[in-house]
Design a protein around this motif. Structure first.
Motif, PDB file in Angstrom:
ATOM      1  N   MET A 255      -6.950  48.077  -8.701  1.00  0.00           N
ATOM      2  CA  MET A 255      -5.564  48.574  -8.722  1.00  0.00           C
ATOM      3  C   MET A 255      -4.900  48.359  -7.372  1.00  0.00           C
ATOM      4  N   THR A 256      -5.643  48.553  -6.290  1.00  0.00           N
ATOM      5  CA  THR A 256      -5.095  48.297  -4.952  1.00  0.00           C
ATOM      6  C   THR A 256      -4.692  46.836  -4.812  1.00  0.00           C
ATOM      7  N   GLU A 257      -5.529  45.939  -5.324  1.00  0.00           N
ATOM      8  CA  GLU A 257      -5.210  44.513  -5.260  1.00  0.00           C
ATOM      9  C   GLU A 257      -3.982  44.187  -6.086  1.00  0.00           C
ATOM     10  N   VAL A 258      -3.851  44.832  -7.247  1.00  0.00           N
ATOM     11  CA  VAL A 258      -2.679  44.613  -8.103  1.00  0.00           C
ATOM     12  C   VAL A 258      -1.407  45.042  -7.380  1.00  0.00           C
ATOM     13  N   ILE A 259      -1.461  46.206  -6.727  1.00  0.00           N
ATOM     14  CA  ILE A 259      -0.294  46.719  -5.998  1.00  0.00           C
ATOM     15  C   ILE A 259       0.090  45.763  -4.872  1.00  0.00           C
ATOM     16  N   PHE A 266       7.491  52.629  -6.153  1.00  0.00           N
ATOM     17  CA  PHE A 266       6.939  53.960  -6.377  1.00  0.00           C
ATOM     18  C   PHE A 266       8.106  54.951  -6.448  1.00  0.00           C
ATOM     19  N   ILE A 267       8.284  55.583  -7.596  1.00  0.00           N
ATOM     20  CA  ILE A 267       9.265  56.667  -7.735  1.00  0.00           C
ATOM     21  C   ILE A 267       8.476  57.964  -7.640  1.00  0.00           C
ATOM     22  N   ILE A 268       8.724  58.734  -6.578  1.00  0.00           N
ATOM     23  CA  ILE A 268       7.938  59.946  -6.312  1.00  0.00           C
ATOM     24  C   ILE A 268       8.883  61.145  -6.293  1.00  0.00           C
ATOM     25  N   ASP A 269       8.728  62.027  -7.235  1.00  0.00           N
ATOM     26  CA  ASP A 269       9.621  63.167  -7.421  1.00  0.00           C
ATOM     27  C   ASP A 269       9.006  64.431  -6.824  1.00  0.00           C
ATOM     28  N   LEU A 284       2.100  57.081   3.264  1.00  0.00           N
ATOM     29  CA  LEU A 284       2.868  56.126   2.464  1.00  0.00           C
ATOM     30  C   LEU A 284       4.327  56.106   2.909  1.00  0.00           C
ATOM     31  N   LEU A 285       4.900  57.275   3.155  1.00  0.00           N
ATOM     32  CA  LEU A 285       6.302  57.354   3.562  1.00  0.00           C
ATOM     33  C   LEU A 285       6.518  56.722   4.936  1.00  0.00           C
ATOM     34  N   LYS A 286       5.566  56.908   5.826  1.00  0.00           N
ATOM     35  CA  LYS A 286       5.708  56.389   7.189  1.00  0.00           C
ATOM     36  C   LYS A 286       5.420  54.889   7.276  1.00  0.00           C
ATOM     37  N   GLY A 287       4.931  54.313   6.181  1.00  0.00           N
ATOM     38  CA  GLY A 287       4.634  52.891   6.196  1.00  0.00           C
ATOM     39  C   GLY A 287       3.273  52.562   6.763  1.00  0.00           C
ATOM     40  N   ASP A 288       2.388  53.567   6.886  1.00  0.00           N
ATOM     41  CA  ASP A 288       1.034  53.300   7.350  1.00  0.00           C
ATOM     42  C   ASP A 288       0.234  52.539   6.297  1.00  0.00           C
ATOM     43  N   HIS A 292       5.408  47.209   2.827  1.00  0.00           N
ATOM     44  CA  HIS A 292       6.394  46.301   2.245  1.00  0.00           C
ATOM     45  C   HIS A 292       6.621  46.562   0.760  1.00  0.00           C
ATOM     46  N   LYS A 293       6.120  47.689   0.264  1.00  0.00           N
ATOM     47  CA  LYS A 293       6.428  48.124  -1.090  1.00  0.00           C
ATOM     48  C   LYS A 293       7.547  49.168  -1.024  1.00  0.00           C
ATOM     49  N   THR A 294       8.310  49.303  -2.095  1.00  0.00           N
ATOM     50  CA  THR A 294       9.464  50.209  -2.095  1.00  0.00           C
ATOM     51  C   THR A 294       9.054  51.585  -2.588  1.00  0.00           C
ATOM     52  N   VAL A 295       9.459  52.608  -1.848  1.00  0.00           N
ATOM     53  CA  VAL A 295       9.173  53.998  -2.206  1.00  0.00           C
ATOM     54  C   VAL A 295      10.495  54.751  -2.299  1.00  0.00           C
ATOM     55  N   LEU A 296      10.756  55.337  -3.453  1.00  0.00           N
ATOM     56  CA  LEU A 296      11.924  56.196  -3.652  1.00  0.00           C
ATOM     57  C   LEU A 296      11.427  57.625  -3.801  1.00  0.00           C
ATOM     58  N   LEU A 297      11.873  58.505  -2.929  1.00  0.00           N
ATOM     59  CA  LEU A 297      11.394  59.889  -2.884  1.00  0.00           C
ATOM     60  C   LEU A 297      12.551  60.839  -3.152  1.00  0.00           C
TER      61      LEU A 297
END
Length: 1004
Positions: A255-259, A266-269, A284-288, A292-297
């Motif tokens: 799954m990590t490889e797929v991502i 990532f839509i995180i509510d 994840l939020l800090k980009g550690d 380069h993936k998109t995170v919507l919080l």
């Protein structure tokens, strides 16, 4: 061992049985790495002795190796290499690479298909009331078109954007990687997430979006922030959620490889529900990880202020306007196939207009109105109506009395909800019901809980969730109502406590740990449910949330310097919105707090409830005009809150409205909304040009004909001239120009305005413009009571004009800002002090080049001041002169002494300009000022020997309400010696002592 490794052994079984050598080196490496045990070794050797090597290898490959831990395969390859069988390891590596590529090519479409199928099945409906499963509203049919307020871009500007522009950078059209959406409870954050995920599942938008939209992502994972708790990898979070079927057979590594290989969103509510100790989500939020993936919080407001710099875009989801409310109701009636006339009373009711801004509450109101005409004005009233509705339905279904249901089911549920809230949870587990002696099925019959979510793991356990966190908060508040008074107060003080103001880190812990924000909605419900303890709760909340700038009363802390964040003290404003009627005892307590000369700020991050609460407070007992100033950022002016702003200024109690203008449209809207200059509204305005404002002031602005005061700050010459021309015919009595560019045309306009003989207050301050040229005009103002001015070296005519102004003895307030204290100015002032018997207020602020001002200070004692403020570089002689003057001012009420000497903390090298003896004399002189109410001392060195004197001084000043000491020190001040002063200030609201060294470092 992972499934694709087992498959590799299976597909290469013939090759391995033929080629593997069971050598001593091979056995030794496998044993050392704990791949095989001694028992395994005996098994293999017995098979080899009694059969063949191939049979032994086959047993090892099928019965032992696949059952070992996940990293076993890599250790197996390592054993082959170290035992001289490198060619076998390389053959398996090559097979894996080919297989992995083929598998990835198959896995990604498979994951995509499963996600789309799940979203289409699970997200197409909204269930607003979990106890009425038959009421499922269509997501696509009910969602009213919304826009987001983009809080800032690279230029610092704000604007409204449609949802389909969410994933597009305005500057370069790229996809932003970290997005934050903030909003109030129930405002629609979760529905927005649901809608985005559902829209993605529909595969394509065609070309209607024309920019990067939800469909540009290969995969979209819709998750909750709580799912990241106690997990090690993002892949684990995805796999343990319900998004993918358990039998899909994808490992965490795969799954990590797929991502990594796909364009993922990532839509995180619900960050606010799981923000504490959520290290994986924070990384994840800090980009550690996955930078380069998109995170919507999504989060409630103000939970991410300390991490706001990690987001490319920050949005605020706003409440419904009137048109959106009508559209929402129309869609509801169409969906439920009922005539809209049945909800006319809801649409026509002004009482529910504010509640209707919240989509969740408007939906609940619609559902309730289908049964009866509901009249609610507050969130608490609405949820109480829902609670009564649930209770009626339960009585019908379960054939029990109301008393039985309350004691058998509801009160235990209140307690469970309260415990879940305290533990940071929003779900209940089977063991929670067992502990409370309840049957989960019976409690679920009440209707508050949904039971359709499973937890994965070795043991599958059903969990029970609240449809919305506000239901949990309401039930927790119901439990608090039943608590003993002392226990309830103890709970309240856990979230609302006054920090030790001497410790900067403790102040930060209060504001940045967000404790008071976590509990706010529960306390709001408690306010509405339990009016008997309002005064006690109000006192606790107010005491905990004041002093945001370390000094000042509650209403001082309603203002922040930049007006950007919603200050903690606004909590109390929002809580007041839950009251329909105000108990007299609370009205009296609030009225006492409304002291004059305070500033109130409505920042662009404030909610409607902040404004509504302020209006409630100030309309309890209107104060006299000129007592309070209102500061508003023009971004706050929207169609939804203009009526609230008008209500706030309804009684004309604000002597001054300060507007931070971001653009001309906002400025015009603000002037119209607040009716500046109208006969029955605020007549004085200060307009400050925001740093993001690029506009030149318009040629016309809607000032009323009764405008009495205007002050301009930080405007360019073109805008300054236009403002001065616009107000040239107004009956002004106050005029101010501060830090504005002035060309010759501006100066002519300003000179003409100074011909107005009714002017009583004039402020002319600039860092680069000599204002002495206007002294001639000022000599003609016989009513001039206040003058704040910036002066450079004056010519003979200007000196004579200044003397004429001082000789008139009309000035009650004189401010010398950034002046060059050359000999002539000092002599003129000093020589006229004895004649200036009307002067009550003197400012000497920030002298340029630090010229000596001894000549001014030596005759200060000749004045009769009530307020004195000096912000300059001071020496002992200056301080001794001030000390002598203080002793002569029998009615001194406010004193600010700010030594601006540059202090270096490098290598603990503290350079002091004032000696202990001079400071000791000052302290003794201040102790004699029995009328003193406000005292601020900055830059003084404190030693152990001075602490008793300071304590004695503070105890003698019985009228003192505000005290701030910002001190510097060396080894002569010990923690033990400082303790008496610290303990004394801790016990007094509005008192603070701050270590200047710590303060500077923390602020920087």
């Amino acid at each position: 061992m992972e499934s694709h490794h087992i498959e590799c052994l299976k597909k290469n079984r013939v090759f391995l049985c033929d080629k593997i050598s069971l050598s001593a080196d091979f056995y030794a490496h496998l044993s050392e790495k704990d791949v095989i045990t001694d028992d395994h070794l005996n098994e293999i050797q017995n098979i080899k002795r009694n059969g063949t090597t191939k049979e032994a290898v086959l047993h090892f490959l099928t019965a032992i190796l696949p059952k070992r831990r996940p990293e076993t395969f890599d250790l197996f390859l390592e054993a082959l290499r170290t035992s001289g069988q490198k060619h076998i390891a390389e053959r398996l590596d090559e097979w894996l690479k080919e297989s992995d590529q083929n598998s990835k090519d198959q896995t990604i479409p498979q994951v995509c298909s499963e996600l789309q199928s799940y979203y289409k099945r699970k997200l197409q409906s909204i269930i607003p009331m979990p106890w009425l499963k038959n009421i499922q509203l269509s997501l696509t049919e009910m969602c009213v078109e919304r826009q987001l307020r983009k809080l800032k871009n690279s230029k610092g500007e704000e604007k409204m954007i449609p949802i389909d522009r969410l994933f597009t950078h305005e500057e370069d059209q790229t996809i932003p990687r970290r997005l934050l959406i903030e909003g109030d409870p129930g405002i629609g954050k979760s529905i927005l997430c649901q809608k985005l995920a559902f829209e993605w599942s529909r595969q394509s938008c065609g070309d209607r979006c024309r920019t990067s939209c939800i469909h540009c992502f290969d995969l979209t994972f819709y998750l909750n922030a709580r799912q990241f708790m106690n997990e090690n990898t993002v892949a684990d979070v995805v796999l343990k959620s319900d998004l993918l079927p358990k039998d899909l057979g994808i490992s965490s590594t795969r799954m990590t490889e797929v991502i990594k290989a796909t364009n993922v969103l990532f839509i995180i509510d619900g960050y606010d529900e799981a923000f504490s100790q959520n290290s994986l989500l924070d990384q994840l939020l800090k980009g550690d990880m996955f930078r380069h993936k998109t995170v919507l919080l999504t989060s409630r407001r103000n939970f991410l202020q300390d991490n706001i710099n990690h987001f490319d875009c920050v949005y605020s989801i706003e409440g419904y306007g009137k048109h959106q409310q009508v559209e929402h109701v129309r869609r509801f009636t169409e969906h439920e196939k009922i005539p809209i006339s049945r909800l006319n009373s809801l649409l026509e009711s002004n009482e529910v207009e504010n509640l209707g801004k919240n989509p969740l509450m408007l939906t609940l109101l619609c559902l309730l109105h289908t049964e009866k005409d509901v009249r609610t004005r507050t969130q608490t009233e609405l949820y109480s109506e829902i609670h009564d509705f649930i209770l009626r339905k339960v009585i019908e279904r379960m054939k029990l009395t109301e008393e039985d249901i309350e004691h058998r089911l509801l009160r235990p549920l209140y307690q469970l909800a309260f415990e879940a809230f305290e533990n940071g949870e929003d779900v209940l587990l089977e063991r929670d019901f067992e502990r409370a002696g309840l049957l989960s099925e019976e409690v679920c019959e009440v209707g508050y809980l949904a039971r359709d979510i499973l937890i994965r793991g070795i043991k599958q356990e059903r969990r029970y969730s609240f449809t919305h966190r506000t239901f949990l908060e309401f039930l927790a508040a119901k439990h608090l109502v039943l608590m003993a008074a002392e226990e309830r107060l103890k709970w309240l003080r856990k979230y609302y406590f006054r920090p030790n103001s001497n410790r900067v880190e403790e102040v930060q812990r209060l504001y940045f740990s967000l404790l008071f924000r976590v509990a706010e909605n529960v306390v709001a419900f408690l306010f509405g449910l339990h009016p008997d303890v309002l005064l006690q709760m109000a006192s606790t909340v107010i005491d905990a949330t004041l002093d945001t700038d370390f000094v000042g009363s509650f209403y001082n802390s309603l203002s922040l310097p930049n007006g950007s964040l919603c200050p903690p003290s606004h909590v109390f404003c929002r809580l007041l919105c839950e009251l329909n009627t105000m108990p007299p005892v609370l009205m009296t307590a609030i009225a006492k707090l409304l002291s004059p000369y305070r500033a109130v700020t409505v920042g662009f991050n404030c909610s409607d409830r902040c404004i509504k609460g302020m209006a409630i407070m100030y309309n309890i007992r209107p104060l006299e005009p000129l007592s309070i100033s209102l500061h508003i950022h023009t971004q706050q002016y929207t169609q939804t809150n203009i009526p609230l702003l008008r209500e706030l200024v309804n009684f004309s109690i604000f002597g001054l409205v300060c507007i931070y203008a971001t653009d001309n449209n906002h400025l015009k809207s603000s002037l119209l909304a607040l009716r500046i200059g109208q006969a029955d509204s605020t007549k004085n305005v200060q307009i400050i040009k925001s740093s993001v404002c690029k506009d030149i002031a318009p040629p016309a602005l809607p000032f009323g004909d009764d405008l009495r005061g205007i002050s301009l700050m930080k405007y360019d010459k073109g805008s300054t001239r236009r403002f001065l021309e616009i107000v040239s015919k107004k009956p002004l009595i106050e005029l101010g120009v501060v830090d504005c560019d002035l060309d010759d045309r501006c100066k002519r306009c300003l000179s003409n305005l100074l011909l107005n003989r009714d002017l009583q207050s004039v402020t002319l301050v600039s860092t680069n413009q000599h204002m002495g040229r206007f002294l001639g005009r000022l000599t003609g103002l016989d009513k001039l009571q206040k003058l704040c001015i910036f002066l450079k070296e004056m010519d003979q005519a200007e000196r004579e004009n200044l003397e004429k102004i001082l000789k008139k003895n009309t000035l009650q307030e004189l401010g010398l800002h950034l002046c060059e204290y050359f000999a002539d100015l000092c002599n003129i002032l000093s020589n006229h002090f004895s004649r200036m018997t009307a002067l009550r207020h003197l400012f000497v602020v920030n002298s340029i080049d630090f010229q000596p001002i001894d000549r001014i200070l030596c005759n200060l004692h000749l004045l009769r001041l009530q307020k004195f403020e000096i912000r300059c570089v001071l020496n002992d002689d200056n301080l001794i002169a001030i000390t002598g003057a203080i002793r002569s001012w029998s009615n001194l009420q406010a004193l600010v002494i700010h030594d601006s000497y540059e202090v270096s903390f490098a290598d603990n090298n503290v350079r002091i300009s004032l000696t202990e003896g001079a400071v000791r004399l000052l302290i003794k002189a201040i102790a004699s000022c029995r009328s003193l109410k406000t005292l601020a001392l900055h830059g003084l060195q404190i030693q152990d020997r001075l602490i008793p004197e300071l304590c004695k001084m503070l105890k003698s000043l019985i009228q003192l309400t505000e005290f701030q000491l910002t001190y510097i020190h060396d080894e002569t001040l010990t923690e033990e010696g400082f303790m008496p002063l610290q303990q004394f200030t801790d016990q007094r609201v509005g008192f603070s002592c701050i270590d200047h060294k710590t303060f500077v470092k923390e602020c920087s």
